[in-house]
Design a protein around this motif. Structure first.
Motif, mmCIF file in Angstrom:
data_model
loop_
_atom_site.group_PDB
_atom_site.id
_atom_site.type_symbol
_atom_site.label_atom_id
_atom_site.label_comp_id
_atom_site.label_asym_id
_atom_site.label_seq_id
_atom_site.Cartn_x
_atom_site.Cartn_y
_atom_site.Cartn_z
ATOM 1 N N GLN A 43 12.177 -4.017 4.079
ATOM 2 C CA GLN A 43 13.274 -3.197 4.579
ATOM 3 C C GLN A 43 14.070 -2.552 3.449
ATOM 4 O OE1 GLN A 43 15.533 -5.743 7.255
ATOM 5 N NE2 GLN A 43 13.627 -6.579 8.084
ATOM 6 N N GLU A 44 14.094 -3.212 2.289
ATOM 7 C CA GLU A 44 14.765 -2.644 1.123
ATOM 8 C C GLU A 44 13.945 -1.550 0.458
ATOM 9 O OE1 GLU A 44 17.745 -3.155 -0.152
ATOM 10 O OE2 GLU A 44 18.357 -4.706 1.265
ATOM 11 N N GLY A 45 12.644 -1.480 0.776
ATOM 12 C CA GLY A 45 11.790 -0.457 0.189
ATOM 13 C C GLY A 45 10.902 -0.936 -0.936
ATOM 14 N N PHE A 46 10.731 -2.245 -1.061
ATOM 15 C CA PHE A 46 9.854 -2.803 -2.094
ATOM 16 C C PHE A 46 8.414 -2.374 -1.847
ATOM 17 C CE2 PHE A 46 7.114 -6.382 -3.539
ATOM 18 C CZ PHE A 46 7.409 -6.335 -4.902
ATOM 19 N N GLN A 47 7.724 -1.958 -2.918
ATOM 20 C CA GLN A 47 6.354 -1.479 -2.801
ATOM 21 C C GLN A 47 5.406 -2.339 -3.630
ATOM 22 O OE1 GLN A 47 5.646 2.767 -3.230
ATOM 23 N NE2 GLN A 47 7.824 3.203 -2.885
ATOM 24 N N ASP A 48 4.358 -2.783 -3.000
ATOM 25 C CA ASP A 48 3.305 -3.529 -3.694
ATOM 26 C C ASP A 48 2.026 -3.340 -2.892
ATOM 27 O OD1 ASP A 48 1.774 -5.196 -5.237
ATOM 28 O OD2 ASP A 48 3.051 -6.962 -5.022
ATOM 29 N N PHE A 49 1.284 -2.291 -3.215
ATOM 30 C CA PHE A 49 0.185 -1.820 -2.388
ATOM 31 C C PHE A 49 -0.810 -2.920 -2.042
ATOM 32 C CE2 PHE A 49 -3.994 0.220 -1.817
ATOM 33 C CZ PHE A 49 -3.692 1.174 -0.863
ATOM 34 N N ALA A 50 -1.316 -3.626 -3.064
ATOM 35 C CA ALA A 50 -2.327 -4.655 -2.807
ATOM 36 C C ALA A 50 -1.979 -6.006 -3.418
ATOM 37 C CB ALA A 50 -3.699 -4.189 -3.309
ATOM 38 N N GLY A 51 -0.784 -6.143 -4.011
ATOM 39 C CA GLY A 51 -0.358 -7.483 -4.363
ATOM 40 C C GLY A 51 -0.236 -7.856 -5.820
ATOM 41 N N SER A 52 0.197 -6.954 -6.702
ATOM 42 C CA SER A 52 0.435 -7.348 -8.094
ATOM 43 C C SER A 52 1.423 -8.501 -8.176
ATOM 44 C CB SER A 52 0.967 -6.162 -8.911
ATOM 45 O OG SER A 52 -0.034 -5.210 -9.155
ATOM 46 N N THR A 53 2.459 -8.442 -7.349
ATOM 47 C CA THR A 53 3.443 -9.529 -7.295
ATOM 48 C C THR A 53 3.190 -10.448 -6.112
ATOM 49 O OG1 THR A 53 5.240 -8.466 -8.517
ATOM 50 C CG2 THR A 53 5.878 -10.021 -6.811
ATOM 51 N N ILE A 54 2.909 -9.879 -4.941
ATOM 52 C CA ILE A 54 2.773 -10.690 -3.733
ATOM 53 C C ILE A 54 1.627 -11.689 -3.871
ATOM 54 C CG2 ILE A 54 2.275 -10.615 -1.257
ATOM 55 C CD1 ILE A 54 3.578 -7.791 -1.283
ATOM 56 N N LEU A 82 -15.399 -10.352 -10.488
ATOM 57 C CA LEU A 82 -14.025 -10.064 -10.096
ATOM 58 C C LEU A 82 -13.763 -8.564 -10.076
ATOM 59 C CD1 LEU A 82 -12.172 -12.874 -12.075
ATOM 60 C CD2 LEU A 82 -12.354 -12.678 -9.588
ATOM 61 N N TRP A 83 -14.265 -7.865 -11.075
ATOM 62 C CA TRP A 83 -14.104 -6.412 -11.134
ATOM 63 C C TRP A 83 -14.703 -5.762 -9.886
ATOM 64 C CZ3 TRP A 83 -14.482 -3.870 -16.596
ATOM 65 C CH2 TRP A 83 -14.174 -2.518 -16.535
ATOM 66 N N LEU A 84 -15.897 -6.189 -9.522
ATOM 67 C CA LEU A 84 -16.531 -5.677 -8.305
ATOM 68 C C LEU A 84 -15.701 -6.014 -7.073
ATOM 69 C CD1 LEU A 84 -18.970 -4.483 -6.731
ATOM 70 C CD2 LEU A 84 -19.980 -6.785 -6.794
ATOM 71 N N GLY A 85 -15.261 -7.255 -6.974
ATOM 72 C CA GLY A 85 -14.482 -7.670 -5.813
ATOM 73 C C GLY A 85 -13.172 -6.917 -5.681
ATOM 74 N N TRP A 86 -12.642 -6.476 -6.828
ATOM 75 C CA TRP A 86 -11.361 -5.775 -6.803
ATOM 76 C C TRP A 86 -11.437 -4.442 -6.074
ATOM 77 C CZ3 TRP A 86 -8.905 -9.226 -10.361
ATOM 78 C CH2 TRP A 86 -7.510 -9.237 -10.273
ATOM 79 N N PHE A 87 -12.619 -3.851 -5.991
ATOM 80 C CA PHE A 87 -12.750 -2.628 -5.215
ATOM 81 C C PHE A 87 -12.458 -2.898 -3.742
ATOM 82 C CE2 PHE A 87 -15.906 -1.477 -8.708
ATOM 83 C CZ PHE A 87 -14.973 -0.733 -9.407
ATOM 84 N N GLY A 88 -12.859 -4.085 -3.263
ATOM 85 C CA GLY A 88 -12.495 -4.478 -1.908
ATOM 86 C C GLY A 88 -11.030 -4.842 -1.809
ATOM 87 N N PHE A 89 -10.517 -5.490 -2.842
ATOM 88 C CA PHE A 89 -9.120 -5.941 -2.878
ATOM 89 C C PHE A 89 -8.174 -4.747 -2.753
ATOM 90 C CE2 PHE A 89 -5.373 -7.966 -4.636
ATOM 91 C CZ PHE A 89 -5.536 -9.315 -4.336
ATOM 92 N N ASN A 90 -8.383 -3.744 -3.615
ATOM 93 C CA ASN A 90 -7.498 -2.580 -3.596
ATOM 94 C C ASN A 90 -7.924 -1.538 -2.571
ATOM 95 O OD1 ASN A 90 -6.063 -3.794 -5.615
ATOM 96 N ND2 ASN A 90 -6.533 -2.307 -7.199
ATOM 97 N N GLY A 91 -9.231 -1.257 -2.504
ATOM 98 C CA GLY A 91 -9.701 -0.260 -1.553
ATOM 99 C C GLY A 91 -9.416 -0.651 -0.123
ATOM 100 N N GLY A 92 -9.645 -1.914 0.209
ATOM 101 C CA GLY A 92 -9.393 -2.380 1.569
ATOM 102 C C GLY A 92 -7.937 -2.353 1.943
ATOM 103 N N SER A 93 -7.051 -2.386 0.936
ATOM 104 C CA SER A 93 -5.618 -2.380 1.216
ATOM 105 C C SER A 93 -5.110 -1.033 1.701
ATOM 106 C CB SER A 93 -4.847 -2.827 -0.031
ATOM 107 O OG SER A 93 -5.129 -4.193 -0.320
ATOM 108 N N GLN A 94 -5.977 -0.037 1.731
ATOM 109 C CA GLN A 94 -5.647 1.193 2.458
ATOM 110 C C GLN A 94 -5.462 0.877 3.945
ATOM 111 O OE1 GLN A 94 -4.890 4.169 1.441
ATOM 112 N NE2 GLN A 94 -4.868 5.183 3.445
ATOM 113 N N LEU A 95 -6.106 -0.198 4.405
ATOM 114 C CA LEU A 95 -5.948 -0.734 5.762
ATOM 115 C C LEU A 95 -6.440 0.200 6.862
ATOM 116 C CD1 LEU A 95 -2.441 -2.463 5.495
ATOM 117 C CD2 LEU A 95 -4.702 -3.441 5.033
ATOM 118 N N ALA A 96 -7.236 1.177 6.494
ATOM 119 C CA ALA A 96 -7.791 2.077 7.500
ATOM 120 C C ALA A 96 -8.917 2.896 6.875
ATOM 121 C CB ALA A 96 -6.721 3.009 8.058
#
Length: 424
Positions: free
Chosen positions: A168-179, A226-240
């Motif tokens: 609600q405050e507007g915090f952005q973390d597309f695929a989870g650098s912090t989360i 891990l590098w390969l898996g990260w394409f799913g990690f970040n790419g999938g976080s488009q969520l559509a």
């Protein structure tokens, strides 16, 4: 907006296929960690990692997902147990074709989203494993993993991706650098502080006893996985993946992910001699992970050169972090804290450069999530230490957990050589 059947199918397929690729990151963590530890502890690493994935799957199914996404207020979601398909989906499976409209209007199959989210929580738990390897008891570690995956991570997720107060405050973390990575990093830092360094890692004269990877080939394989898996990690976080816009956006995310990782490798290698005293392969491998972590918070920028800058700075900070941890006598076996926590902090702040984030809100998210995860994790680690003891005996540590706890050697044809006096 009414979803079309083909959009529903593509969105669901994207959740499932990208989730399976993220699950494969568990193999990457297993290879990285088992190659980074001494051979006498490799079997234990394998057991811990398959245990992590199993615990994460069950804990997130039983309660974690509900806390993170169902009826979320400002702070937390529902404490109901179990999760499952929607009523419309159950009716459709029972042959009621009139339910098709309600199923499709959801945008994706309900449990496909659960599956994709579950593999993320397993990643957060895997970060902790490598940092505290070679001296923590198996069941104490599993007990912490249950708390992390059932409660700590889902609460952080409810604040952010679940629509809670940080979102609600507007915090952005597309695929989870912090989360994801920050949560795992803070939990790992609390763990290494409580359990302490490995025997003999830091000598009486203040010097550091080198403990190089026992199997460089396996570590390198792990990083590539891990590098390969990260394409799913970040790419999938488009969520559509149901529209041309989604397809283009996902392409940009994957390209930026790859560029950041490559820049992280080269930056880490470039500074490794001046920081660590040698051209360090392990620093280069961690540089790849740091670049990937750094770009994860905001991989959506269309100016791709920013991805290289962000990844390179992540690799640099990771290499510096490895040296700093040695200087303050914090024993992180695989460099998980520099690669995931430090690079994650940088990446979350870097969202303000080219991905539209506001600096003070990004900083608020980092500090609030960090304080919550670190303090709660520290209390849980200390409670487990009191209740069941965290650390294996000195005898088991010298012998190795493979023989001492499992009675199973990863390399039975090798002869275990005595190590230098731990008190030198």
């Amino acid at each position: 907006m009414v979803e079309l059947p083909d959009q529903f199918i593509f969105n669901t397929f994207a959740f499932l296929i990208w989730g399976a690729l993220v699950m494969w990151m568990c193999a990457g963590f297993t290879m990285l960690e088992s190659g980074a530890v001494r051979t006498k502890n490799a079997s234990m690493i394998c057991l811990k990692n398959i245990g992590i994935y199993s615990i994460a799957g069950l804990a997130y199914f039983i309660i974690g997902y509900n806390i993170m996404y169902i009826d979320v207020g400002d702070l937390i979601g529902s404490f109901e147990f179990l999760y499952g398909p929607s009523g419309a989906e159950k009716a459709l499976l029972d042959g009621d074709m009139s339910a098709v409209g309600d199923v499709v209007d959801n945008g994706y199959a309900v449990m496909s989203d659960w599956f994709f989210q579950m593999v993320f929580v397993a990643t957060a738990a895997s970060i902790v494993s490598g940092a505290i390897a070679e001296r923590i008891k198996l069941w104490a570690f599993f007990a912490f993993t249950i708390i992390l995956t059932a409660f700590i991570y889902p609460i952080v997720g409810s604040w952010t991706w679940g629509g809670g107060w940080l979102a609600q405050e507007g915090f952005q973390d597309f695929a989870g650098s912090t989360i994801v990575h920050g949560t795992g990093g803070w939990a790992a830092l609390a763990g290494v502080l409580v359990v302490g360094p490995r025997l003999g890692k830091f000598k009486k004269d203040g010097s550091v006893r080198p403990t190089p990877p026992s199997n460089v080939l396996v570590v390198t394989l792990g990083v590539f996985i891990l590098w390969l898996g990260w394409f799913g990690f970040n790419g999938g976080s488009q969520l559509a993946l149901g529209t041309p816009t989604d397809a283009v956006a996902m392409t940009i995310v994957l390209v930026n992910t790859n560029l950041a990782a490559a820049a992280g490798v080269l930056a880490a290698l470039a500074v490794s001699r001046s920081i660590l005293g040698r051209i360090d392969l392990f620093a280069g491998l961690n540089g790849a992970i740091a670049g990937l972590v750094a770009i994860t918070a905001g991989p959506t920028m269309v100016d791709h050169w920013w991805a290289m800058v962000i990844g390179a700075i992540g690799g640099l900070l990771c290499t510096l972090g490895i040296k700093v941890l040695e200087m303050v006598k914090i024993d992180d076996v695989v460099g998980a804290i520099p690669a995931h926590l430090i690079a994650g902090i940088w990446g979350t702040l870097a969202v303000t450069i080219a991905a539209g984030g506001r600096f003070h809100i990004q900083l608020l998210g980092i500090v609030s999530i960090g304080a919550f995860v670190f303090i709660v994790s520290l209390l849980v680690w200390k409670a487990l230490d009191l209740l069941m003891g965290l650390r294996v005996s000195a005898e088991v540590e010298r012998m190795g957990q493979d023989v001492g706890e499992l009675g199973l050697e990863a390399y039975p044809e090798f002869v275990l050589m005595p190590e230098p006096n731990d008190l030198d």
